[in-house]
Design an enzyme around this catalytic site. Sequence first.
Site, PDB file in Angstrom:
ATOM      1  N   LYS A   1       0.829  -1.210   0.000  1.00 12.67           N
ATOM      2  CA  LYS A   1       0.000   0.000   0.000  1.00 12.67           C
ATOM      3  C   LYS A   1       0.855   1.248   0.000  1.00 12.67           C
ATOM      4  CE  LYS A   1      -4.355  -1.621   1.713  1.00 12.67           C
ATOM      5  NZ  LYS A   1      -5.404  -1.591   2.678  1.00 12.67           N
TER       6      LYS A   1
ATOM      7  N   LYS B   1      -4.655  -9.294  -6.816  1.00  8.70           N
ATOM      8  CA  LYS B   1      -5.959  -9.637  -6.222  1.00  8.70           C
ATOM      9  C   LYS B   1      -7.016  -8.608  -6.622  1.00  8.70           C
ATOM     10  CE  LYS B   1      -5.869  -7.137  -1.936  1.00  8.70           C
ATOM     11  NZ  LYS B   1      -6.463  -6.898  -0.675  1.00  8.70           N
TER      12      LYS B   1
ATOM     13  N   LYS C   1     -10.628  -3.264  -3.783  1.00 12.27           N
ATOM     14  CA  LYS C   1     -11.503  -2.090  -3.738  1.00 12.27           C
ATOM     15  C   LYS C   1     -10.818  -0.856  -4.274  1.00 12.27           C
ATOM     16  CE  LYS C   1     -12.514  -2.982   0.650  1.00 12.27           C
ATOM     17  NZ  LYS C   1     -13.061  -3.203   1.947  1.00 12.27           N
TER      18      LYS C   1
END
Length: 370
Positions: A118, A234, A237
Amino acid sequence: MKKVILTGLRANNDLHIGNYLGALLPFIDMAKSKAGEYQLNLFMPDLHSITTPIDHSKLQGTIMDNLKVFAAAGLPLDNSDIYLYRQSYVPAHSELTVLLNNFTGFGEMGRMTQFKDKSQRINAEAYDRTGAQDFKLPETPHDIKMRVAESRVSVGLFDYPVLMACDILLYNATYVPVGDDQSQHLEFTRDIAIRMNAKFGDLFTVPVEVKKQHEFFGKDQGLRIKDLLDPSKKMSKSDETGKGVIFMTDSPEVATKKIMAAATDSIGMVNYDPVKQPGISNLLQILALLTGKDPQETADEYSGQTQYGDFKKDVAKAVADFLTDFQAKLAKVDNAAILAKLEKDEAAMREQANATLLKVQQAVGLRPKA
Ligand code: TYM
């Protein structure tokens, strides 16, 4: 004391089919089959939602929308063994995080894969935006300082796993259904619980190890639904285009188009082989979970086929049927029933969480021992 099964899903964006299949469905299956025998906690980790930059004006709306998804997915709202709550309404989560920070290594947090991924993404996005038109020009030094500060990787993101550990340990949870991407955080939760228990005596219930968690939920491994356009990553969102993601609020038509456009390969055979055929295997996984079958068994139904058209149509139909049914239920969700449950359950959770917090405060010397 009943054993506790617990999970949480952040409200950063609309939930997608990966969140549903990876965490919500296993939790709700347990809620339906094991209430009575277990305590089941489903919560909204709203403090986790602000660990990465978001549009704060939308957070309240997304929280409510996602709580409605929980109800539409089948969470029984009238069962006294099932608790629904928002993390920030139970202040002990923040308080215990501050305490456990002092027993957590800096390096330990820096090694967390999700933090590394992230923070890399946040930095890349900040770099992409340098000089972008959406900033008022000319920028003052103060504007620049604010922009740079806002796009920085936050201490909150760094500390994400400690807060997550507290979410679990405050309620002495034994089983935590999560997708594969959260396994490392679950391992850390066990580590910090074992470390604290070794130092201070029996403070926390240690959740069972990840492999045993999978066995409990009837799986051989954690689930990782992949992005439809890029099956090497993956489904997430935070994907900005949303083209590789099936959101729970996508219309059946939009979802059908996304499935039909999903990346496959040139092999031409429907095999379940996540390494050689990641795109096809991902679609098989989705179809299998929606029809309650095994991916290999599903693949066998297509043996002998040399093209992907019919297979993709079947996956698209299964997804569209699922969304049609789910969205009909979503339209009927009673907001007032959710709000009433939150109020009641948050009061009960404050009591449970405070009892654990007090034990830790006493152990570390912040409160007199009873
Ligand atoms: P979040 O909101 O990012 O993800 C919610 C759940 O969805 C799973 N998931 C997936 N599963 C399969 N395939 C995917 N592509 C996929 N993407 C996401 C995640 O593994 C997760 O189970 N940190 C948690 C939220 C949390 C939590 C907790 C969970 C905070 N505190 C305590 C359990 C216990 C998370 O990843 O949220």
